[in-house]
Design an enzyme around this catalytic site. Sequence first.
Site, PDB file in Angstrom:
ATOM      1  N   GLU A 159     -10.134  -3.488   5.468  1.00  0.00           N
ATOM      2  CA  GLU A 159      -9.237  -4.548   5.956  1.00  0.00           C
ATOM      3  C   GLU A 159      -8.204  -3.847   6.822  1.00  0.00           C
ATOM      4  O   GLU A 159      -7.323  -3.156   6.300  1.00  0.00           O
ATOM      5  CB  GLU A 159      -8.550  -5.248   4.775  1.00  0.00           C
ATOM      6  CG  GLU A 159      -9.491  -5.995   3.858  1.00  0.00           C
ATOM      7  CD  GLU A 159     -10.076  -7.231   4.487  1.00  0.00           C
ATOM      8  OE1 GLU A 159      -9.520  -7.725   5.492  1.00  0.00           O
ATOM      9  OE2 GLU A 159     -11.107  -7.704   3.997  1.00  0.00           O
ATOM     10  N   GLU A 161      -0.923  -3.467  17.668  1.00  0.00           N
ATOM     11  CA  GLU A 161      -0.248  -4.042  16.519  1.00  0.00           C
ATOM     12  C   GLU A 161       1.151  -3.423  16.416  1.00  0.00           C
ATOM     13  O   GLU A 161       1.293  -2.205  16.374  1.00  0.00           O
ATOM     14  CB  GLU A 161      -1.054  -3.713  15.265  1.00  0.00           C
ATOM     15  CG  GLU A 161      -0.471  -4.307  14.021  1.00  0.00           C
ATOM     16  CD  GLU A 161      -1.329  -4.008  12.795  1.00  0.00           C
ATOM     17  OE1 GLU A 161      -1.636  -2.838  12.566  1.00  0.00           O
ATOM     18  OE2 GLU A 161      -1.668  -4.967  12.083  1.00  0.00           O
TER      19      GLU A 161
HETATM   20  P1  NAD Z   1      -2.122   3.481   6.616  1.00  0.00           P
HETATM   21  O1  NAD Z   1      -3.490   3.372   7.180  1.00  0.00           O
HETATM   22  O2  NAD Z   1      -1.217   4.496   7.130  1.00  0.00           O
HETATM   23  O3  NAD Z   1      -2.213   3.760   5.048  1.00  0.00           O
HETATM   24  C1  NAD Z   1      -2.903   2.886   4.171  1.00  0.00           C
HETATM   25  C2  NAD Z   1      -3.354   3.684   2.964  1.00  0.00           C
HETATM   26  O4  NAD Z   1      -4.353   4.596   3.381  1.00  0.00           O
HETATM   27  C3  NAD Z   1      -2.252   4.518   2.318  1.00  0.00           C
HETATM   28  O5  NAD Z   1      -2.440   4.520   0.925  1.00  0.00           O
HETATM   29  C4  NAD Z   1      -2.507   5.898   2.908  1.00  0.00           C
HETATM   30  O6  NAD Z   1      -2.050   6.932   2.094  1.00  0.00           O
HETATM   31  C5  NAD Z   1      -4.024   5.907   2.986  1.00  0.00           C
HETATM   32  N1  NAD Z   1      -4.587   6.808   3.984  1.00  0.00           N
HETATM   33  C6  NAD Z   1      -4.070   7.162   5.178  1.00  0.00           C
HETATM   34  N2  NAD Z   1      -4.905   8.024   5.806  1.00  0.00           N
HETATM   35  C7  NAD Z   1      -5.971   8.201   4.995  1.00  0.00           C
HETATM   36  C8  NAD Z   1      -7.168   8.978   5.085  1.00  0.00           C
HETATM   37  N3  NAD Z   1      -7.422   9.767   6.137  1.00  0.00           N
HETATM   38  N4  NAD Z   1      -8.052   8.921   4.065  1.00  0.00           N
HETATM   39  C9  NAD Z   1      -7.813   8.145   2.991  1.00  0.00           C
HETATM   40  N5  NAD Z   1      -6.689   7.395   2.842  1.00  0.00           N
HETATM   41  C10 NAD Z   1      -5.784   7.424   3.838  1.00  0.00           C
HETATM   42  O7  NAD Z   1      -1.500   2.023   6.711  1.00  0.00           O
HETATM   43  P2  NAD Z   1      -0.031   1.542   6.287  1.00  0.00           P
HETATM   44  O8  NAD Z   1       0.918   2.069   7.309  1.00  0.00           O
HETATM   45  O9  NAD Z   1       0.208   1.823   4.852  1.00  0.00           O
HETATM   46  O10 NAD Z   1      -0.178  -0.041   6.424  1.00  0.00           O
HETATM   47  C11 NAD Z   1      -0.061  -0.704   7.630  1.00  0.00           C
HETATM   48  C12 NAD Z   1      -1.413  -0.981   8.246  1.00  0.00           C
HETATM   49  O11 NAD Z   1      -2.243  -1.661   7.313  1.00  0.00           O
HETATM   50  C13 NAD Z   1      -1.333  -1.894   9.439  1.00  0.00           C
HETATM   51  O12 NAD Z   1      -2.169  -1.425  10.464  1.00  0.00           O
HETATM   52  C14 NAD Z   1      -1.866  -3.213   8.921  1.00  0.00           C
HETATM   53  O13 NAD Z   1      -2.419  -4.060   9.869  1.00  0.00           O
HETATM   54  C15 NAD Z   1      -2.856  -2.784   7.930  1.00  0.00           C
HETATM   55  N6  NAD Z   1      -3.070  -3.853   6.968  1.00  0.00           N
HETATM   56  C16 NAD Z   1      -4.240  -4.578   6.999  1.00  0.00           C
HETATM   57  C17 NAD Z   1      -4.430  -5.630   6.125  1.00  0.00           C
HETATM   58  C18 NAD Z   1      -5.690  -6.456   6.128  1.00  0.00           C
HETATM   59  O14 NAD Z   1      -5.940  -7.137   5.158  1.00  0.00           O
HETATM   60  N7  NAD Z   1      -6.485  -6.439   7.174  1.00  0.00           N
HETATM   61  C19 NAD Z   1      -3.451  -5.933   5.216  1.00  0.00           C
HETATM   62  C20 NAD Z   1      -2.277  -5.190   5.215  1.00  0.00           C
HETATM   63  C21 NAD Z   1      -2.111  -4.138   6.088  1.00  0.00           C
END
Ligand code: NAD
Length: 474
Positions: free
Chosen positions: A247, A379
Amino acid sequence: MIERKAFYIGGEWTAPAAGGVTEVRDPATGELVGRTPRGTAEDVDAAVAAARAAFEPWAATPPTERIAVLDRVRDALRARNDELADLISAEMGAPRTFSRGAHVTMAVNNFDAAARAMEEILAEGEETIGSTLVVREPVGVVGAITPWNFPLHQISAKVAPALAAGCTVVLKPSEVAPLSAYALAEIFAEAGLPAGVFNLVGGAGRVVGERIVAHPDVDMVSFTGSTQAGRRIAELAATGLKKVTLELGGKSANILLDDADLAVAVPAAVKQCYANTGQACAALSRLLVPRSLLDEVERRAAEAATAWTVGQPSDPSAKLGPVASPDQQRSVLGFIDSGIAEGARLVLGGPTPPIATGAFVSPTIFSDVTGDMTIAQEEIFGPVLSILPYDTEDEAVRIANSVPYGLSGGVWSTDRDRAVALARRLRTGQVVLNGQPLNLRAPFGGYGQSGLGREYGRYGLEEYFEIKSLQGAG
Ligand code: NAD
């Protein structure tokens, strides 16, 4: 200040294998509100082993018993609504009125929706095709990795259906907002969830997250977060050909048709962008407007946005808190600067924070935005609305579909058939007609670079099953 020193592994609070601490800071003040341990691959290995050991017994537990546990968790979340909501506000800055009204309620609803969807499957019974019986089996050990924007909701959208299906889980919450995940682990223990069925390990995505994804004993990865991290996760999961749901981000278009009731539609469209201080993956951050209505929509949008008072999360009159962190603030202000530099017209707000300390961003509206501008393509994840004029409905559809994302969309029209016809042309996983509230039992997910798979309700639950044909058993 909340001090957590252990992970929840195999039903025990377990000290991490090595040192390292993540500091959680209130983005409104910079104040330290929590400390959680930063895990390593060794902690993940212990959690996966616990989840593997718990898998067969949990999968064999009568689904009605699994449902009963989920219902107890739902009730406990509901009972602790305000306490959990205040924790979420402290870790990621949502105004308390919003976290108390929405954040925990969404988690409550996810647990309920997963339990009811499982009941629906049980009531339907197993399918036969000729002489073949088709059965569902839980996928196995699920690695769940979640973001900070709706910390508890995002966790529950994965964990509730996974547990309902009979899977066991290793969760890595966001390091920006991990505190509510620890509270959830306590609730699971109190609700009688057997040891090892739910495990929690915190830490960096690159370390703990990547180990979860790459671990050979994890059968499925369910990820919510940025498209960039989602791509990396898909690459890592490909080695083991694991089932993955992603997601990811969005840049969703809200199309105002010329027959929309502007007095209702424009304030609602501002809300559809600004809710949760703009930090929603499905935020409708592009407002597409018939060129002839541009002046009126700008005026109404600016007026509606002034009701979005910025303030401390504890202030009941605040509708916008800070964004989740100083990094996030820098990123959002950078997008505002790019909008100005690329020639968009600032209608409201701008790059000066409305409150000098803390990660605050002024509610901002740009107009005369064109589809190729950075603020129309990327975004932003903050309270920044881009208004784009269009001349024909075909052009509106073209603009809406001209981003790599495909998460959500909106249509405003007093003619329902016209709205539905237009909504069908949008290449997104959901489209909201005339400001309907989010339905947490309906499927949610993305086309294109917004992800793979669906969450919520029956469709979300189905992701956690393998399907087996028993030939000759029908
Ligand atoms: P992020 O991708 O930085 O982090 C999300 C999670 O992934 C965190 O727990 C992080 O530690 C982990 N992560 C990061 N890099 C990783 C890797 N290489 N391997 C494994 N895990 C890893 O996102 P964020 O800044 O926490 O959240 C914001 C983003 O999430 C925005 O882009 C938003 O659109 C998206 N989002 C999507 C939905 C959806 O349902 N489509 C919902 C909420 C947020």
